[in-house]
Design a protein around this motif. Structure first.
Motif, PDB file in Angstrom:
ATOM      1  N   ALA B  39       0.847  -1.190   0.000  1.00 20.02           N
ATOM      2  CA  ALA B  39       0.000   0.000   0.000  1.00 20.02           C
ATOM      3  C   ALA B  39       0.885   1.244   0.000  1.00 20.02           C
ATOM      4  CB  ALA B  39      -0.900  -0.023   1.226  1.00 20.02           C
ATOM      5  N   ASN B  40       0.256   2.431  -0.014  1.00 20.57           N
ATOM      6  CA  ASN B  40       1.018   3.674   0.140  1.00 20.57           C
ATOM      7  C   ASN B  40       1.836   3.591   1.415  1.00 20.57           C
ATOM      8  OD1 ASN B  40       0.319   5.253  -2.042  1.00 20.57           O
ATOM      9  ND2 ASN B  40      -1.624   5.860  -1.128  1.00 20.57           N
ATOM     10  N   LYS B  41       3.015   4.166   1.375  1.00 15.47           N
ATOM     11  CA  LYS B  41       3.878   4.241   2.555  1.00 15.47           C
ATOM     12  C   LYS B  41       4.367   2.878   3.031  1.00 15.47           C
ATOM     13  CE  LYS B  41       2.072   8.574   4.227  1.00 15.47           C
ATOM     14  NZ  LYS B  41       1.272   9.270   5.210  1.00 15.47           N
ATOM     15  N   GLU B 171       6.459   3.099 -10.046  1.00 17.28           N
ATOM     16  CA  GLU B 171       5.177   3.421 -10.702  1.00 17.28           C
ATOM     17  C   GLU B 171       5.358   4.022 -12.093  1.00 17.28           C
ATOM     18  OE1 GLU B 171       2.010   5.306  -8.521  1.00 17.28           O
ATOM     19  OE2 GLU B 171       3.152   4.933  -6.708  1.00 17.28           O
ATOM     20  N   SER B 174       1.836   4.885 -14.241  1.00 15.99           N
ATOM     21  CA  SER B 174       0.657   5.469 -13.586  1.00 15.99           C
ATOM     22  C   SER B 174      -0.156   6.369 -14.517  1.00 15.99           C
ATOM     23  CB  SER B 174       1.079   6.251 -12.351  1.00 15.99           C
ATOM     24  OG  SER B 174       1.996   7.257 -12.705  1.00 15.99           O
ATOM     25  N   TYR B 203       1.209  -0.416  -8.582  1.00 16.30           N
ATOM     26  CA  TYR B 203      -0.104  -0.784  -8.049  1.00 16.30           C
ATOM     27  C   TYR B 203      -0.817  -1.736  -8.993  1.00 16.30           C
ATOM     28  CZ  TYR B 203       0.480   2.883  -4.638  1.00 16.30           C
ATOM     29  OH  TYR B 203       0.942   3.655  -3.610  1.00 16.30           O
ATOM     30  N   GLU B 206      -2.403  -6.817 -11.646  1.00 19.88           N
ATOM     31  CA  GLU B 206      -2.682  -7.725 -12.770  1.00 19.88           C
ATOM     32  C   GLU B 206      -1.432  -7.913 -13.624  1.00 19.88           C
ATOM     33  OE1 GLU B 206      -5.405  -9.355 -13.132  1.00 19.88           O
ATOM     34  OE2 GLU B 206      -6.781  -8.291 -11.797  1.00 19.88           O
ATOM     35  N   GLY B 242      -3.107  -4.352   2.336  1.00 20.13           N
ATOM     36  CA  GLY B 242      -3.600  -3.364   1.381  1.00 20.13           C
ATOM     37  C   GLY B 242      -3.521  -3.806  -0.063  1.00 20.13           C
ATOM     38  N   VAL B 244      -5.111  -6.287  -3.192  1.00 19.11           N
ATOM     39  CA  VAL B 244      -6.165  -7.158  -3.691  1.00 19.11           C
ATOM     40  C   VAL B 244      -5.521  -8.072  -4.737  1.00 19.11           C
ATOM     41  CG1 VAL B 244      -8.317  -7.220  -5.006  1.00 19.11           C
ATOM     42  CG2 VAL B 244      -7.979  -5.485  -3.252  1.00 19.11           C
ATOM     43  N   LEU B 247      -7.524 -10.729 -10.583  1.00 19.44           N
ATOM     44  CA  LEU B 247      -8.866 -11.242 -10.824  1.00 19.44           C
ATOM     45  C   LEU B 247      -8.904 -12.774 -10.862  1.00 19.44           C
ATOM     46  CD1 LEU B 247     -11.847 -10.819 -11.660  1.00 19.44           C
ATOM     47  CD2 LEU B 247     -11.047 -10.636 -14.014  1.00 19.44           C
ATOM     48  N   ARG B 250      -8.722 -14.228  -7.523  1.00 17.94           N
ATOM     49  CA  ARG B 250      -9.987 -14.022  -6.787  1.00 17.94           C
ATOM     50  C   ARG B 250     -11.035 -15.033  -7.233  1.00 17.94           C
ATOM     51  NH1 ARG B 250      -9.145  -8.343  -8.080  1.00 17.94           N
ATOM     52  NH2 ARG B 250     -10.972  -8.283  -9.444  1.00 17.94           N
TER      53      ARG B 250
ATOM     54  N   ILE C 165      -5.134   7.936 -10.240  1.00 17.50           N
ATOM     55  CA  ILE C 165      -3.706   7.798 -10.516  1.00 17.50           C
ATOM     56  C   ILE C 165      -2.916   7.885  -9.213  1.00 17.50           C
ATOM     57  CG2 ILE C 165      -1.703   9.028 -11.463  1.00 17.50           C
ATOM     58  CD1 ILE C 165      -3.197   9.552 -13.929  1.00 17.50           C
ATOM     59  N   GLY C 166      -2.022   6.933  -9.013  1.00 14.79           N
ATOM     60  CA  GLY C 166      -1.154   6.963  -7.835  1.00 14.79           C
ATOM     61  C   GLY C 166      -1.849   6.532  -6.553  1.00 14.79           C
ATOM     62  N   ASP C 168      -3.445   3.710  -4.042  1.00 13.21           N
ATOM     63  CA  ASP C 168      -3.376   2.266  -3.815  1.00 13.21           C
ATOM     64  C   ASP C 168      -4.807   1.721  -3.746  1.00 13.21           C
ATOM     65  OD1 ASP C 168      -4.234   3.167  -1.376  1.00 13.21           O
ATOM     66  OD2 ASP C 168      -2.491   2.459  -0.255  1.00 13.21           O
ATOM     67  N   GLU C 169      -4.933   0.450  -3.446  1.00 10.53           N
ATOM     68  CA  GLU C 169      -6.238  -0.206  -3.450  1.00 10.53           C
ATOM     69  C   GLU C 169      -7.238   0.510  -2.540  1.00 10.53           C
ATOM     70  OE1 GLU C 169      -8.622  -2.324  -5.274  1.00 10.53           O
ATOM     71  OE2 GLU C 169      -6.512  -2.509  -5.842  1.00 10.53           O
ATOM     72  N   HIS C 194      -8.685   6.082 -16.997  1.00  8.17           N
ATOM     73  CA  HIS C 194      -8.064   5.176 -17.949  1.00  8.17           C
ATOM     74  C   HIS C 194      -8.046   3.735 -17.449  1.00  8.17           C
ATOM     75  CE1 HIS C 194      -3.913   6.296 -16.183  1.00  8.17           C
ATOM     76  NE2 HIS C 194      -4.210   5.104 -15.773  1.00  8.17           N
ATOM     77  N   GLN C 239     -10.652  -5.948 -17.264  1.00  9.33           N
ATOM     78  CA  GLN C 239     -10.061  -7.256 -16.983  1.00  9.33           C
ATOM     79  C   GLN C 239     -11.111  -8.373 -16.993  1.00  9.33           C
ATOM     80  OE1 GLN C 239      -6.836  -7.170 -16.542  1.00  9.33           O
ATOM     81  NE2 GLN C 239      -6.500  -9.333 -16.165  1.00  9.33           N
ATOM     82  N   GLU C 255     -17.560  -8.700 -11.982  1.00  7.54           N
ATOM     83  CA  GLU C 255     -16.890  -9.884 -11.474  1.00  7.54           C
ATOM     84  C   GLU C 255     -17.902 -10.926 -10.989  1.00  7.54           C
ATOM     85  OE1 GLU C 255     -13.685  -8.834  -8.927  1.00  7.54           O
ATOM     86  OE2 GLU C 255     -13.539 -10.847  -8.098  1.00  7.54           O
TER      87      GLU C 255
END
Lengths: 255, 280, 269
Positions: B39-41, B171, B174, B203, B206, B242, B244, B247, B250, C165-166, C168-169, C194, C239, C255
């Motif tokens: 995740a971030n950070k 990244e 992005s 991030y 996929e 953080g 997922v 697909l 999952r 953009i930028g 996280d999940e 996008h 996807q 999904e």
């Protein structure tokens, strides 16, 4: 799209001359009115620069630059015409103020020097991209750091202008009225300066990192992507520049 | 053959309250394509900086443990020598432009000129990366006039042109649309096949699942896992970090489709083979 | 109910690649995605709606009235635009002041603006950062500050330019839920995106731009079923659809739908 430097992208004879010769020309033209403190010499060299601009088909691009210097020229004429220490012969009177011949002549010389300087610079700057100028100086041994600083300074104004335009938009999007009277515009200008400065400070460190990673401090002898021999008129132009220099110097000796 | 060894790496930025990198130990082999997920950070950017030597040469602060690149400790090797080996693409494309070049072509040449690459070779390399990133038509444009996505491709091209043994990318996609992202990942996978070691913080799970050989999973500066995408994305606790899973994983989890080794598949072909949905 | 009508809008100026040609659209308050390859005209379109650019030809109506009759401040009170790059809009040295700026600008009292800002910051999960300097935050957080500063203005129309953009999940999920909530409140939300997975996830309607024209426009499922047309506009389907196609399943955009189809197949085996 914003124009990002004064360089005019086209082709003519002047574009075939190498930057160093143009730089030497600009320097000689700069110095001529000082070497030969004669109005005729100043007129001659200024006329030469203007004709080069005409031949180079960039004359109309120098006009706005001259326009900007108009204020400077006007103040020279007024100050010298009225207050030149050697003033003795009254020339004419405007609204009770007496303009003197000595001062006006001196003002004419100064004005010619300014015009000459701008025109000579124009020959170089309008027809050579800034990075090409700096690159050729670096080839001659100028430190790459100095070169980088010079180039980024040249890029700062277009960069700031582009950033300003983007931020103006973002501010307007939140209801800042940018059209209207001077007061509102000054106020919004104040709003704008904040993000411009903040974001450029923010970028400086990251840019320093990126430069470091691309070997900016590498010790290897530098190479250049542009070819050194890409100017067909290289020899002729050097000869012309040297002849010009000799002419100026011999005129001075003859005097 | 290992090209990067990290031993008990700890790092804290000056004036920060917590460790940015907390006791990391792992090895990366030459030609591997490594994905850093988190995740971030989580410490992705800091790790990239530590692998290329910006930490501790540029960023001071508290540094412990060791990073060895080609058996040389990063801490004791001048940054100049390190940049001959490693390239880094940062996540903010604008700040990676040198700000001193008037064309994309010149911009890509910048690093090569600094490194003193002979002109003929330089021109070849520039043409090669212009082609690889599909930016030939931008060659004469002023770098400041490019869109974010275009700048990002120029930044990747500039780093690639230096032909680093190790390329770190933070990244890098992005601002690219899906088609461009696919292109960039394919190109990177090709580079890895040819022997370049690639490390990408992203991030885009996929794409990482499809192309990366191993995934390093980070959480607040610690390494949670470092294993194949199947292994890492099969973890039951991914959500806590953080992340997922892709697909396919999952779907496989919901449908209880597993491999013999108990892991879930990460790509369609294997998923189909295990589930027998359509004839291959 | 907010509503925008775009009548035969054209936009061009020399040297600009992102020109627009004869765009006709009616935008009722349905969560709508605007997609297209880099340079297709998406951002130009957003700026025209916000009147940051003026159409070379044609008209844009907000709730039936032409927007060129409204002042900058009035437009700001109705239409909010979150920029792609937060650094182009942040200029205060405290997060709270930054978010309060918009509400104050459109005439809210200090007290109301303060409340609106607190509420908006809470919504994007930045309540605790309200006293910090925005430039001490990570880029992903600054981006959320940008979103909050528009949320605080409580406009009927909200345009988000590449909000994820930028992120996280967690950030993506947060933005997805904000978009859903806003739509449920009856606002018109337009997202330039996008990431087609997010488009499928959060937008009912999708408009595809290609070379400055509206190339496809309709219900998101319907748009994504035109795979060959999308190919021409250089758009990869989400996807889920790609996987569905590889597994020989015709209609599955979400999904859950794909999972249901696969479960049926699995039983048959």
């Amino acid at each position: 799209m914003h124009k990002l430097s004064l360089f005019v992208d086209q082709s003519s004879l002047i574009y075939k001359i190498d930057p160093i010769s143009k730089m030497m020309y600009a320097m000689i033209a700069f110095l001529t009115p000082y070497i030969l403190p004669h109005i005729t010499a100043a007129i001659a060299i200024t006329a030469l620069s203007f004709s080069l601009l005409l031949i180079g088909r960039v004359f109309r691009h120098i006009v706005p630059i001259l326009g900007v210097s108009l204020l400077l020229i006007l103040s020279i004429v007024i100050v010298q015409g009225l207050f030149y220490p050697d003033n003795a012969t009254p020339l004419f009177q405007v609204m009770g103020l007496t303009f003197y011949q000595e001062g006006s002549e001196h003002a004419l010389l100064l004005t010619l020097r300014v015009l000459n300087m701008l025109a000579a610079c124009g020959v170089l700057i309008l027809t050579t991209p800034p990075d090409v100028i700096i690159n050729s100086l670096m080839r001659l041994g100028m430190s790459p750091r100095v070169g980088y600083v010079l180039l980024s300074v040249l890029n700062i104004i277009p960069h700031m202008r582009a950033t300003m335009a983007r931020i103006t938009e973002a501010q307007k999007a939140r209801g800042v009225e940018l059209e209207g009277n001077l007061k509102t515009r000054l106020k919004s200008f104040f709003f704008l300066m904040g993000p411009v400065i903040l974001s450029s400070l923010n970028q400086t460190r990251e840019r320093a990192l990126a430069l470091e990673l691309r070997g900016f401090n590498a010790h290897a002898p530098r190479t250049f992507a542009s070819a050194s021999g890409a100017y067909p008129l290289y020899k002729i132009s050097r000869v012309c520049v040297v002849i010009l220099l000799l002419l100026v110097v011999s005129w001075r000796l003859y005097l | 053959m290992s090209i990067i060894q990290v031993e008990n790496l700890k790092y804290q930025y000056p004036s920060a309250e917590h460790l940015a990198l907390n006791n990391l130990t792992f090895t990366i082999n030459q030609g591997e394509f490594i994905g850093i997920a988190g995740a971030n950070k989580a410490g992705k950017t800091s790790l990239c900086m530590a692998l290329c030597g910006l930490i501790p040469h540029f960023f001071k602060g508290a540094y412990g443990g060791n990073v060895l690149v080609n058996d040389k400790p990063v801490r004791d090797t001048p940054l100049n020598n390190l940049t001959d080996l490693t390239g880094l693409v940062l996540d903010h494309p604008f700040t990676q432009l040198s700000g001193a070049k008037n064309t994309v072509f010149g911009e890509i040449a910048f690093g090569l000129e600094n490194k003193g690459v002979p002109r003929k070779l330089m021109l070849e390399r520039i043409e090669e990366v212009l082609h690889l990133l599909h930016i030939s038509e931008l060659r004469n444009k002023h770098p400041f006039t490019l869109s974010g996505g275009e700048m990002q491709r120029v930044a990747i091209a500039s780093a690639l042109a230096l032909k680093p043994d190790i390329l770190l990318l933070d990244e890098p996609t992005s601002q690219l649309d899906a088609a461009r992202t696919t292109e960039v990942f394919r190109m990177l996978a090709n580079l890895a096949d040819q022997g370049t070691t690639l490390i990408i913080a992203e991030y885009n799970i996929e794409k990482m699942a499809l192309h990366c050989h191993r995934i390093l999973l980070l959480n607040t500066g610690s390494a949670i896992d470092f294993n194949t995408p199947r292994w890492v994305f099969s973890r039951p606790d991914l959500n806590e970090h953080g992340i997922v899973p892709p697909l396919i994983t999952r779907l496989a989890k919901s449908l209880h489709i597993k491999r013999d080794d108990g892991l879930y598949p990460v790509e369609t072909r294997e998923f189909n083979a295990l589930g027998g949905f359509v004839d291959a | 109910m907010p509503d925008i009508t775009v009548k035969n809008v054209q936009f061009y100026f020399p040297g600009n690649v992102e020109a627009l040609h004869a765009v006709d659209l009616h935008l009722p308050p349905v969560p709508t995605a605007i997609v297209g390859e880099n340079g297709a005209g998406k951002t130009t379109f957003a700026k025209l709606l916000k009147r940051l650019l003026k159409p070379s030809q044609g008209k844009i109506l907000l709730n039936g009235g032409p927007i060129d009759r409204l002042s900058t401040t009035q437009i700001a009170a109705h239409i909010g635009l979150v920029f792609q790059n937060p650094d182009h809009q942040i200029f205060k040295n405290r997060v709270r002041d930054e978010v309060m700026f918009g509400p104050l600008q459109i005439g809210l009292s200090k007290k109301k603006a303060y409340e609106a800002a607190s509420q908006a910051l809470k919504r994007v999960g930045l309540a605790e950062s309200s006293e910090e300097n925005p430039y001490d935050l990570a880029l992903s957080e600054r981006k959320l500050v940008g979103v909050a500063s528009i949320l605080a203005m409580d406009t009927d129309v909200i345009i988000l330019d590449e909000p994820t953009i930028g992120q996280d999940e967690r950030g993506k999920q947060l933005i997805t839920s904000v978009v859903r909530e806003l739509s449920e409140e009856g606002k018109l939300v337009l997202c330039i995106l996008h990431d087609m997975n997010l488009v499928a996830d959060m937008c009912e309607r999708t408009i595809v731009f290609h070379h400055g024209r509206v190339f496809l426009d309709g219900e998101t499922n319907w748009v994504f079923s035109h795979e060959e047309v999308l190919n021409q506009a250089a758009i990869e389907p989400p996807q889920v659809m790609q996987v569905a196609r590889q597994l020989g399943i015709k209609h599955a955009v979400t999904e859950q739908a794909l999972l249901n189809e696969l479960a049926k197949l699995k039983i048959k085996c």
